[in-house]
Write a protein that holds these residues in place. Structure first.
Motif, PDB file in Angstrom:
ATOM      1  N   MET A  45       0.834  -1.180   0.000  1.00 21.97           N
ATOM      2  CA  MET A  45       0.000   0.000   0.000  1.00 21.97           C
ATOM      3  C   MET A  45       0.872   1.234   0.000  1.00 21.97           C
ATOM      4  SD  MET A  45      -2.940   1.103   2.656  1.00 21.97           S
ATOM      5  CE  MET A  45      -1.776   1.619   3.882  1.00 21.97           C
ATOM      6  N   ARG A  46       0.666   2.113  -0.934  1.00 27.20           N
ATOM      7  CA  ARG A  46       1.454   3.327  -0.988  1.00 27.20           C
ATOM      8  C   ARG A  46       0.993   4.321   0.057  1.00 27.20           C
ATOM      9  NH1 ARG A  46       5.642   3.373  -5.011  1.00 27.20           N
ATOM     10  NH2 ARG A  46       5.558   1.212  -5.604  1.00 27.20           N
ATOM     11  N   GLU A  47       1.756   5.368   0.277  1.00 27.70           N
ATOM     12  CA  GLU A  47       1.486   6.247   1.388  1.00 27.70           C
ATOM     13  C   GLU A  47       0.454   7.312   1.062  1.00 27.70           C
ATOM     14  OE1 GLU A  47       5.210   7.734   2.651  1.00 27.70           O
ATOM     15  OE2 GLU A  47       6.004   5.780   3.094  1.00 27.70           O
ATOM     16  N   ASN A  48       0.090   7.468  -0.198  1.00 26.76           N
ATOM     17  CA  ASN A  48      -0.884   8.485  -0.534  1.00 26.76           C
ATOM     18  C   ASN A  48      -2.145   7.833  -1.061  1.00 26.76           C
ATOM     19  OD1 ASN A  48       0.805   7.626  -2.529  1.00 26.76           O
ATOM     20  ND2 ASN A  48       0.737   9.506  -3.705  1.00 26.76           N
ATOM     21  N   GLY A  49      -3.251   8.477  -0.822  1.00 25.32           N
ATOM     22  CA  GLY A  49      -4.538   7.923  -1.219  1.00 25.32           C
ATOM     23  C   GLY A  49      -4.821   8.133  -2.681  1.00 25.32           C
TER      24      GLY A  49
ATOM     25  N   ALA B 105      -3.371 -10.299 -14.034  1.00 27.81           N
ATOM     26  CA  ALA B 105      -3.366  -9.854 -12.639  1.00 27.81           C
ATOM     27  C   ALA B 105      -2.372  -8.708 -12.525  1.00 27.81           C
ATOM     28  CB  ALA B 105      -2.964 -10.998 -11.714  1.00 27.81           C
ATOM     29  N   THR B 106      -2.861  -7.531 -12.196  1.00 30.54           N
ATOM     30  CA  THR B 106      -1.963  -6.381 -12.142  1.00 30.54           C
ATOM     31  C   THR B 106      -2.063  -5.624 -10.829  1.00 30.54           C
ATOM     32  OG1 THR B 106      -1.359  -4.263 -13.197  1.00 30.54           O
ATOM     33  CG2 THR B 106      -3.679  -4.941 -13.361  1.00 30.54           C
ATOM     34  N   ASP B 107      -0.902  -5.326 -10.280  1.00 29.93           N
ATOM     35  CA  ASP B 107      -0.787  -4.408  -9.161  1.00 29.93           C
ATOM     36  C   ASP B 107      -1.248  -3.020  -9.630  1.00 29.93           C
ATOM     37  OD1 ASP B 107       0.232  -3.304  -6.656  1.00 29.93           O
ATOM     38  OD2 ASP B 107       1.922  -2.562  -7.838  1.00 29.93           O
ATOM     39  N   LEU B 108      -1.495  -2.124  -8.691  1.00 29.08           N
ATOM     40  CA  LEU B 108      -1.936  -0.769  -9.043  1.00 29.08           C
ATOM     41  C   LEU B 108      -0.817   0.257  -8.884  1.00 29.08           C
ATOM     42  CD1 LEU B 108      -5.549  -0.694  -7.549  1.00 29.08           C
ATOM     43  CD2 LEU B 108      -4.842  -1.111  -9.911  1.00 29.08           C
ATOM     44  N   ASP B 109      -0.510   0.645  -7.641  1.00 31.56           N
ATOM     45  CA  ASP B 109       0.457   1.722  -7.420  1.00 31.56           C
ATOM     46  C   ASP B 109       1.851   1.319  -7.887  1.00 31.56           C
ATOM     47  OD1 ASP B 109      -1.136   3.781  -5.678  1.00 31.56           O
ATOM     48  OD2 ASP B 109      -1.624   1.806  -4.873  1.00 31.56           O
ATOM     49  N   GLY B 110       2.423   2.174  -8.718  1.00 40.54           N
ATOM     50  CA  GLY B 110       3.741   1.891  -9.268  1.00 40.54           C
ATOM     51  C   GLY B 110       3.723   0.919 -10.424  1.00 40.54           C
ATOM     52  N   THR B 111       2.534   0.445 -10.808  1.00 37.32           N
ATOM     53  CA  THR B 111       2.418  -0.560 -11.880  1.00 37.32           C
ATOM     54  C   THR B 111       1.389  -0.112 -12.912  1.00 37.32           C
ATOM     55  OG1 THR B 111       3.066  -2.340 -10.369  1.00 37.32           O
ATOM     56  CG2 THR B 111       1.902  -2.987 -12.367  1.00 37.32           C
ATOM     57  N   LEU B 112       0.116  -0.292 -12.611  1.00 34.41           N
ATOM     58  CA  LEU B 112      -0.931   0.132 -13.548  1.00 34.41           C
ATOM     59  C   LEU B 112      -1.137   1.639 -13.500  1.00 34.41           C
ATOM     60  CD1 LEU B 112      -3.133  -1.344 -15.420  1.00 34.41           C
ATOM     61  CD2 LEU B 112      -4.726  -0.669 -13.628  1.00 34.41           C
ATOM     62  N   LEU B 113      -1.050   2.201 -12.290  1.00 33.92           N
ATOM     63  CA  LEU B 113      -1.261   3.637 -12.116  1.00 33.92           C
ATOM     64  C   LEU B 113       0.040   4.397 -12.342  1.00 33.92           C
ATOM     65  CD1 LEU B 113      -3.373   3.705  -8.809  1.00 33.92           C
ATOM     66  CD2 LEU B 113      -4.165   3.391 -11.165  1.00 33.92           C
ATOM     67  N   ARG B 114      -0.096   5.567 -12.929  1.00 30.70           N
ATOM     68  CA  ARG B 114       1.052   6.463 -13.016  1.00 30.70           C
ATOM     69  C   ARG B 114       1.319   7.078 -11.650  1.00 30.70           C
ATOM     70  NH1 ARG B 114       0.624   9.564 -18.866  1.00 30.70           N
ATOM     71  NH2 ARG B 114       0.869   7.684 -20.143  1.00 30.70           N
ATOM     72  N   ASP B 115       2.419   7.794 -11.535  1.00 33.50           N
ATOM     73  CA  ASP B 115       2.790   8.351 -10.241  1.00 33.50           C
ATOM     74  C   ASP B 115       1.756   9.344  -9.725  1.00 33.50           C
ATOM     75  OD1 ASP B 115       5.052   6.814 -10.170  1.00 33.50           O
ATOM     76  OD2 ASP B 115       6.424   8.429 -10.756  1.00 33.50           O
ATOM     77  N   ASP B 116       0.980   9.982 -10.624  1.00 36.42           N
ATOM     78  CA  ASP B 116      -0.060  10.912 -10.180  1.00 36.42           C
ATOM     79  C   ASP B 116      -1.373  10.188  -9.873  1.00 36.42           C
ATOM     80  OD1 ASP B 116      -1.051  10.273 -12.688  1.00 36.42           O
ATOM     81  OD2 ASP B 116      -1.024  12.323 -13.465  1.00 36.42           O
TER      82      ASP B 116
ATOM     83  N   SER C  99       5.404  -2.403   0.411  1.00 34.75           N
ATOM     84  CA  SER C  99       5.204  -1.845  -0.924  1.00 34.75           C
ATOM     85  C   SER C  99       5.480  -0.354  -0.960  1.00 34.75           C
ATOM     86  CB  SER C  99       3.763  -2.097  -1.399  1.00 34.75           C
ATOM     87  OG  SER C  99       2.830  -1.482  -0.535  1.00 34.75           O
ATOM     88  N   SER C 100       5.824   0.208   0.187  1.00 36.83           N
ATOM     89  CA  SER C 100       6.090   1.640   0.281  1.00 36.83           C
ATOM     90  C   SER C 100       7.584   1.913   0.134  1.00 36.83           C
ATOM     91  CB  SER C 100       5.611   2.149   1.640  1.00 36.83           C
ATOM     92  OG  SER C 100       6.083   3.465   1.870  1.00 36.83           O
ATOM     93  N   PRO C 101       7.953   3.079  -0.371  1.00 34.93           N
ATOM     94  CA  PRO C 101       9.383   3.423  -0.410  1.00 34.93           C
ATOM     95  C   PRO C 101       9.955   3.728   0.969  1.00 34.93           C
ATOM     96  CG  PRO C 101       8.037   5.238  -1.234  1.00 34.93           C
ATOM     97  CD  PRO C 101       7.115   4.078  -1.060  1.00 34.93           C
ATOM     98  N   SER C 102       9.110   3.952   1.966  1.00 31.47           N
ATOM     99  CA  SER C 102       9.586   4.207   3.323  1.00 31.47           C
ATOM    100  C   SER C 102       9.576   2.916   4.130  1.00 31.47           C
ATOM    101  CB  SER C 102       8.706   5.266   3.992  1.00 31.47           C
ATOM    102  OG  SER C 102       7.407   4.756   4.223  1.00 31.47           O
ATOM    103  N   ALA C 103       9.989   2.992   5.392  1.00 29.59           N
ATOM    104  CA  ALA C 103      10.029   1.807   6.261  1.00 29.59           C
ATOM    105  C   ALA C 103       8.633   1.540   6.817  1.00 29.59           C
ATOM    106  CB  ALA C 103      11.037   2.007   7.375  1.00 29.59           C
TER     107      ALA C 103
ATOM    108  N   PRO D 262       8.233  -5.603  -3.345  1.00 30.24           N
ATOM    109  CA  PRO D 262       8.337  -6.903  -2.672  1.00 30.24           C
ATOM    110  C   PRO D 262       7.000  -7.594  -2.414  1.00 30.24           C
ATOM    111  CG  PRO D 262       9.930  -5.403  -1.730  1.00 30.24           C
ATOM    112  CD  PRO D 262       9.109  -4.587  -2.690  1.00 30.24           C
ATOM    113  N   ASN D 263       5.914  -6.846  -2.212  1.00 28.17           N
ATOM    114  CA  ASN D 263       4.624  -7.509  -1.986  1.00 28.17           C
ATOM    115  C   ASN D 263       4.062  -8.159  -3.242  1.00 28.17           C
ATOM    116  OD1 ASN D 263       4.011  -4.962  -3.145  1.00 28.17           O
ATOM    117  ND2 ASN D 263       1.988  -4.923  -2.201  1.00 28.17           N
ATOM    118  N   ASP D 264       4.734  -7.966  -4.390  1.00 24.24           N
ATOM    119  CA  ASP D 264       4.337  -8.618  -5.643  1.00 24.24           C
ATOM    120  C   ASP D 264       5.157  -9.865  -5.952  1.00 24.24           C
ATOM    121  OD1 ASP D 264       2.372  -6.626  -6.479  1.00 24.24           O
ATOM    122  OD2 ASP D 264       4.079  -5.300  -6.831  1.00 24.24           O
ATOM    123  N   VAL D 265       6.204 -10.129  -5.174  1.00 19.40           N
ATOM    124  CA  VAL D 265       7.160 -11.180  -5.516  1.00 19.40           C
ATOM    125  C   VAL D 265       6.493 -12.546  -5.664  1.00 19.40           C
ATOM    126  CG1 VAL D 265       9.067 -12.543  -4.571  1.00 19.40           C
ATOM    127  CG2 VAL D 265       9.247 -10.054  -4.681  1.00 19.40           C
TER     128      VAL D 265
END
Length: 308
Positions: free
Chosen positions: A1-5, A40-51, A218-222, A258-261
């Protein structure tokens, strides 16, 4: 899950096709000779653009896949309430695997009317054990708790998500038998550490928690994500495919973190995005362009061209 909604879809123009240095064909070990029946596709960082938009090219590729008889599953770490960003693009199938496999959600009802088809909860005793073990192993860890319809967090948990928590309390109180929404299943725990390296935190947490929960990120942070034992994108996708009589060789998967591995390893064909974490690249049988360059659409267009 990414950090922004989620953000509503924008209307960008399509980008150019895949860069020549990237391989949109699967490497040895994939299943290029088996016609795909499910994407089967992930969303954030995959199907969705950064915006957080879904490009017109990607919308068209998903629609073309479904018109060709290929089912599309969104498989994400997002909770169900964050799925509005793709609800307009499901083209009738309307199913998503959310919370890293913790729930299968029917999106047909539209925003605010999602129906849970399958729930794979994190039992509260396991959740409490995981919280205590990780708190001991990594002092300073703070927590938030995702339930089917609720979101709760500790007072020191940072504002990482675009929503106001239902409750502020220590995780041990929230997860107690008489804690927050006790009749509502716990789907996922979020564990954040302010100073640790994200990958080092993931390794430490897996060692500390053991088999009490599945731990990924799945986040770039810890920011780690804890689900029930054995619950992952791959295991829930496998259950859904078995119900449909679809073999793993007939699945094409896309991911970046990593949550897609596990999902990238399980699928007959799999593609890491050009922006993917090294663990995702190592797990996938192929590689496509970055999410901002419509990497999912690039592969779908090629797969459909090969079917003609």
């Amino acid at each position: 899950m990414r950090e922004n909604g989620p953000v509503t879809s924008a209307t960008r123009q399509p980008e150019t096709p895949a860069s020549p240095q990237l391989s949109t064909s699967p490497e040895p070990g994939g299943s290029p000779g088996v016609p795909p029946r499910l994407i089967a596709t992930d969303l954030d960082g995959t199907l969705l653009r950064d915006d957080k938009s879904v490009s017109p090219r990607t919308v068209a590729a998903l629609a073309a896949a479904e018109e060709a008889g290929i089912e599309v599953f969104f498989v994400t770490g997002r909770p169900a309430r964050w799925m509005d960003v793709v609800s307009d693009h499901v083209h009738g199938h309307g199913l998503a695997i959310c919370g890293n496999g913790a729930a299968v959600v029917d999106l047909h009802g539209g925003p605010g009317a999602h129906r849970f088809v399958k729930v794979r909860e994190l039992a509260r005793p396991n959740a409490l054990d995981a919280v205590r073990l990780l708190r001991d192993a990594a002092p300073g860890t703070v927590y938030a708790i995702e339930q089917t319809y609720g979101f709760h967090q500790e007072p020191d948990y940072p504002k990482l998500h675009m929503e106001i928590p239902d409750d502020l309390a220590p995780a041990e109180d929230l997860l107690a038998p008489d804690g927050a929404a006790p009749d509502e299943p716990v789907l996922k725990i979020l564990a954040y550490h302010p100073t640790l390296n994200p990958d080092a935190f993931l390794t430490l947490a897996r060692l500390a928690i053991g088999d009490r929960a599945t731990v990924t990120r799945s986040s770039p942070s810890a920011l780690l994500e804890l689900s029930g034992p054995g619950v992952s994108k791959a295991s829930t996708l496998a259950l859904c495919c078995a119900e449909r009589g679809i073999a793993h060789e007939e699945v094409v998967a896309f991911g970046d973190m990593p949550n897609d591995v596990e999902m990238l390893t399980w699928a007959g064909q799999s593609y890491a995005m050009g922006n993917a974490h090294p663990a995702a690249v190592a797990a996938a049988s192929g590689k496509t362009t970055a999410n901002n360059e419509d990497g999912v659409a690039v592969v779908i267009e090629r797969l459909l061209a090969e079917r003609r």
